[in-house]
Structures are given as C-alpha cells and as structure tokens.
Scaffold this active site. Structure first.
Site, PDB file in Angstrom:
ATOM      1  N   ARG A 166      14.131 -38.493 -12.312  1.00 18.53           N
ATOM      2  CA  ARG A 166      13.064 -38.331 -13.319  1.00 18.53           C
ATOM      3  C   ARG A 166      13.321 -39.201 -14.554  1.00 18.53           C
ATOM      4  NH1 ARG A 166      11.874 -36.813  -9.257  1.00 18.53           N
ATOM      5  NH2 ARG A 166      11.572 -34.694  -8.556  1.00 18.53           N
ATOM      6  N   SER A 198       7.430 -28.758 -13.605  1.00 17.16           N
ATOM      7  CA  SER A 198       8.801 -28.325 -13.899  1.00 17.16           C
ATOM      8  C   SER A 198       9.148 -28.678 -15.338  1.00 17.16           C
ATOM      9  CB  SER A 198       9.796 -29.025 -12.969  1.00 17.16           C
ATOM     10  OG  SER A 198       9.550 -28.658 -11.639  1.00 17.16           O
ATOM     11  N   GLU A 228      12.459 -31.992 -18.762  1.00 16.81           N
ATOM     12  CA  GLU A 228      11.837 -33.024 -17.922  1.00 16.81           C
ATOM     13  C   GLU A 228      10.472 -33.435 -18.469  1.00 16.81           C
ATOM     14  OE1 GLU A 228      12.036 -32.293 -13.632  1.00 16.81           O
ATOM     15  OE2 GLU A 228      10.031 -33.129 -13.420  1.00 16.81           O
TER      16      GLU A 228
END
Ligand SMILES: Cc1cc2nc3c(=O)[nH]c(=O)nc-3n(C[C@H](O)[C@H](O)[C@H](O)COP(=O)(O)OP(=O)(O)OC[C@H]3O[C@@H](n4cnc5c(N)ncnc54)[C@H](O)[C@@H]3O)c2cc1C
Length: 227
Positions: A90, A138, A216
């Site tokens: 990510r 998320s 994230e």
C-alpha cells in the site's frame, strides 16, 4: 512473465480514471485474467497505482508493466517501470506532484466463464466479510503485510477486535461490527469523528499490544497527518 511456451503475457492498457471493478470485469469478459482481485475495490486505476492496491492474493505490483506519470513540477509525462514506481504494501514512489494518467497491466489468457466465477467469489467474500455503509475501506495496514487470498490472517482488524472495540462509537463514527478494521460513518457523519476514532484505535492498540499501526487511508485537510 508470459505463458510457459514463451508467449508474452497479454497487456491491458487502462486510463487512470477507469474504475477497478470495470477493469476487472471487462478484462475477464475478454478472456484476460489476473485482475479479478480488483473487482471489489471502489477506486480508480490511478489511485490503485499510487496505493499499490490489492487483495485476495493479488495487487498492482504483481501485474504492472508500466505507468505513465505526469510530473506537475516539470510539466512532463514519462513512462515509469516497476523499479521506478517502487511499489510496496500500500505504498509507492508516486508522490504528491505525480499524476498517474494510465497503466499497462500484465494479464494471463483465461476462460471467461472461469474468470467470471472468480469475480463472483471475490464479490461474495467481500459482501460477507466487509461492511457496507459509508466507509473508506481498511483503515490500517496489516502489521504483518497483505492478507492472503481469503484474508484469514490475523491483521489490524484482529488486534482491534481483540480489545473488544467492535462497535465502539465516537460521535458519528463507529468501528464496524462486521470487520474491526473498518470505520463506518453515519449518513450525516463528520470526518473529524472518523479521524479521532482512527487515532483512538491506534493509541489503544499501541498501549495494549506494543504494535504501532500504520494508517492506510489518506487523510486530506487534517494538516500533519495528510497523505
Ligand atoms: C469499501 C472500500 C474497500 C476498499 N478495499 C480495498 C482493498 O481491498 N484493497 C486496497 O488496496 N484498497 C482498498 N480500498 C482503498 C482504495 O479504494 C484503493 O486504495 C484505491 O485503489 C484508491 O483509488 P482511488 O481512485 O479511490 O484513490 P483515492 O482514495 O482518491 O486516493 C488515494 C491516494 O492516491 C492518490 N491518487 C488518486 N488518483 C491518483 C492519480 N491518478 N495519480 C496519482 N495519485 C493519485 C490520492 O492523491 C491519494 O493520495 C477500499 C476502499 C473502500 C472505500
């Protein structure tokens, strides 16, 4: 990598604005497999390159051939390969002054019916294991890296759940009852409440387990935490 007989892998070229679900479905319908993991991610190709989006055992890093990036500082665009893009979990080397305008993604020839079943399985898994409503996906990266194809590895959600924080509410935002790594905002919810809940969860997990969770989601308009 191409086919075992040395045939080069087919390439899908997509503009940055193409939605990932459309990319996955349209590729699969043409017998171009390998992007099925992207069908449930509500983002664009450009954002997916920047974030190295992924799930269900796949990600952008595993299939990208190159991306065309416009540099806002120089006003020039150029083609960047995987080394330049430096895609991690990510993360990437695509910076705030870089605009991804398109990407070339390696696929594999597949039977469209088989690819469609895989798409259906991914969608069904997400419906069962992730919440609906207003959420940003998320919230935290999993401390031990990306989850596997079925997402069963203990991750950020398990740490939060382990502290009994599913359903924990702060103003107009609460931790999802379905998956503790998702924060759901009320229809009239405020971003401040979501941001405060993110900080609260990170603090609680750090205090209880010693694990420092990495956020994230990219926050915009919050000053130092912006990404
Ligand atoms: C319900 C839900 C589920 C999700 N599930 C997943 C998942 O399974 N896996 C996963 O990886 N992510 C997931 N996400 C997060 C997100 O959708 C992906 O990371 C997506 O790829 C981001 O694309 P976006 O177009 O929405 O970008 P945005 O979220 O708008 O932006 C993300 C970052 O990329 C930058 N950016 C956007 N477009 C470009 C561009 N063209 N060029 C350069 N930079 C750009 C933005 O400035 C920002 O820093 C989920 C999100 C939601 C809401």
């Amino acid at each position: 990598a191409g086919a075992p007989d040395g045939t080069p892998a087919p390439i899908v070229g997509a503009g940055a604005a193409v939605p990932l679900p459309a990319l996955a479905r349209q590729s699969a319908a043409r017998g171009l497999g390998g992007l099925e993991w992207a069908v449930g991610i509500p983002g664009s190709v450009g954002g997916a390159v920047r974030m190295n989006a992924g799930g269900h055992g796949g990600d952008i890093a595993a299939c990208i051939e190159s991306a065309t990036v416009f540099d806002l500082r120089t006003g020039r665009s150029g083609v960047r390969g995987p080394d330049d893009l430096a895609l991690g979990y990510r993360t990437s080397a695509v910076g705030p002054d870089d605009v991804v305008v398109g990407a070339r993604l390696r696929c594999a020839a597949v039977d469209p019916d088989r690819a469609r079943s895989e798409l259906d399985a991914v969608v069904a898994w997400r419906r069962e294991n992730q919440p609906g409503g207003q959420n940003a996906g998320s919230v935290f990266a999993n401390p031990s890296g990306p989850a596997g194809p079925s997402g069963e590895e203990p991750g950020a959600g398990a740490l939060i759940d382990g502290l009994g924080l599913k359903g924990h509410r702060l103003g107009t935002a609460h931790v999802s009852e379905v998956h503790a790594n998702f924060i759901v905002a009320d229809p009239d919810g405020s971003a401040d409440d979501v941001a405060e809940l993110i900080d609260f969860l990170a603090d609680r997990v750090l205090a209880a387990t010693g694990t420092r969770l990495r956020v994230e989601v990219r926050r915009v308009g919050f000053g130092a935490g912006d990404g």
